[in-house]
Design a protein around this motif. Structure first.
Motif, short mmCIF file in Angstrom:
data_model
loop_
_atom_site.label_atom_id
_atom_site.label_comp_id
_atom_site.label_asym_id
_atom_site.label_seq_id
_atom_site.Cartn_x
_atom_site.Cartn_y
_atom_site.Cartn_z
N ARG A 247 86.81 24.29 57.68
CA ARG A 247 87.20 24.85 56.38
C ARG A 247 87.45 26.36 56.50
O ARG A 247 86.52 27.10 56.88
CB ARG A 247 86.02 24.60 55.44
N TYR B 210 84.98 31.55 56.86
CA TYR B 210 83.62 31.00 57.02
C TYR B 210 83.18 30.83 58.47
O TYR B 210 82.01 30.51 58.71
CB TYR B 210 83.52 29.66 56.27
N ASN C 105 72.57 28.23 49.31
CA ASN C 105 73.95 28.69 49.21
C ASN C 105 74.61 27.78 48.18
O ASN C 105 75.02 26.66 48.50
CB ASN C 105 74.67 28.60 50.56
N ALA D 20 77.38 27.86 46.98
CA ALA D 20 78.84 27.77 47.21
C ALA D 20 79.58 28.02 45.89
O ALA D 20 79.23 28.94 45.16
CB ALA D 20 79.19 26.46 47.89
N ALA D 21 80.57 27.19 45.55
CA ALA D 21 81.39 27.47 44.36
C ALA D 21 80.56 27.48 43.08
O ALA D 21 80.91 28.17 42.10
CB ALA D 21 82.52 26.45 44.26
N HIS E 255 79.29 30.64 40.98
CA HIS E 255 80.08 31.37 39.99
C HIS E 255 80.19 30.64 38.65
O HIS E 255 80.78 31.18 37.72
CB HIS E 255 81.49 31.64 40.57
N HIS F 222 75.23 33.74 51.15
CA HIS F 222 76.65 33.42 51.28
C HIS F 222 77.14 33.85 52.65
O HIS F 222 76.81 34.95 53.11
CB HIS F 222 77.48 34.15 50.22
N LEU F 223 77.95 33.00 53.27
CA LEU F 223 78.54 33.35 54.57
C LEU F 223 79.48 34.54 54.41
O LEU F 223 79.43 35.50 55.18
CB LEU F 223 79.31 32.16 55.12
N SER F 224 80.33 34.46 53.41
CA SER F 224 81.32 35.52 53.20
C SER F 224 80.77 36.58 52.24
O SER F 224 79.78 36.33 51.55
CB SER F 224 82.60 34.92 52.61
N ILE G 157 81.04 37.89 49.03
CA ILE G 157 81.71 37.43 47.80
C ILE G 157 82.28 38.59 46.98
O ILE G 157 83.19 38.39 46.18
CB ILE G 157 80.77 36.54 46.92
N ARG H 275 86.05 39.54 47.86
CA ARG H 275 87.04 38.47 47.71
C ARG H 275 87.61 38.46 46.28
O ARG H 275 87.60 39.49 45.60
CB ARG H 275 86.39 37.13 48.10
N ARG I 287 84.85 35.51 42.24
CA ARG I 287 83.67 35.34 43.11
C ARG I 287 82.70 36.51 42.98
O ARG I 287 81.62 36.48 43.55
CB ARG I 287 84.10 35.20 44.57
C1 DQA Z 1 80.36 30.81 49.67
C2 DQA Z 1 81.21 31.72 48.77
C3 DQA Z 1 81.68 30.97 47.53
O1 DQA Z 1 82.47 31.82 46.72
C4 DQA Z 1 82.53 29.78 47.93
O2 DQA Z 1 82.92 29.04 46.80
C5 DQA Z 1 81.87 28.92 48.94
C6 DQA Z 1 81.09 29.53 50.01
C7 DQA Z 1 79.98 31.50 50.99
O3 DQA Z 1 79.06 31.02 51.65
O4 DQA Z 1 80.60 32.49 51.39
O5 DQA Z 1 82.06 27.70 48.93
O6 DQA Z 1 79.16 30.50 48.97
#
Ligand code: DQA
Length: 146
Positions: free
Chosen positions: A18, A23, A75, A77-78, A81, A101-103, A105, A108, A112
């Motif tokens: 993905r 990521y 985490n 993830a989506a 938010h 979070h890996l990224s 946020i 971005r 986010r």
């Molecule tokens: C995430 C960041 C979220 O915005 C995104 O929807 C994810 C992964 C991250 O780990 O960077 O699915 O949580």
């Protein structure tokens, strides 16, 4: 031995394929392995859980006390938010919780930049790839060992 619940939100099962430029290459299995290794060194047990469904994540958090977890690493993830339900579940169980979070946020898209989860957890770690999880685990272990 104390147990920590690690929750991975939607689409995290697709890590490794993905959006690798965001990521990274590591799969969810790789991340869970690294977390278990670190946890073992600290004398802690980790149970990992991934779901694409908001209600399942709410149920898992809700049973954390009955299942004798000492803390949560999440985490969302989506759902970070959007989810009032996950936020309320975290508030309901009243366990030390760290959000990762890996990224990054905040670097971005605008949507986010807002986490509904961050105000109700001990802290948030964002932007360090797999290390976000490892730093988050260290943080949460530090809290429960205090
Ligand atoms: C995430 C960041 C979220 O915005 C995104 O929807 C994810 C992964 C991250 O780990 O960077 O699915 O949580």
């Amino acid at each position: 031995m104390k147990k920590i619940l690690v929750i991975h939100g939607p689409n995290m099962h697709l890590l490794g394929q993905r959006q690798k430029e965001i990521y990274g290459q590591a799969t969810l299995e790789d991340i869970n392995k690294e977390l278990k290794k670190l946890a073992k060194e600290c004398g802690i047990e980790i149970i990992d859980y991934q779901s694409n469904h908001e209600g399942d994540i709410v149920d898992k958090i809700g049973s954390a006390n009955i299942e004798k977890f000492s803390a949560i690493l999440i985490n969302p993830a989506a759902y970070t938010h959007t989810s009032v339900a996950i936020r309320d579940a975290i508030l309901s169980v009243n366990l030390p919780t760290v959000e990762v979070h890996l990224s990054n946020i905040y670097s971005r898209e605008d949507f986010r930049h807002k986490s509904l989860i961050a105000p109700v957890v001990h802290g948030q770690i964002s932007g360090f790839g797999v290390n976000s999880y490892l730093l988050g685990l260290q943080a949460v272990i530090g809290i429960i060992k205090k």
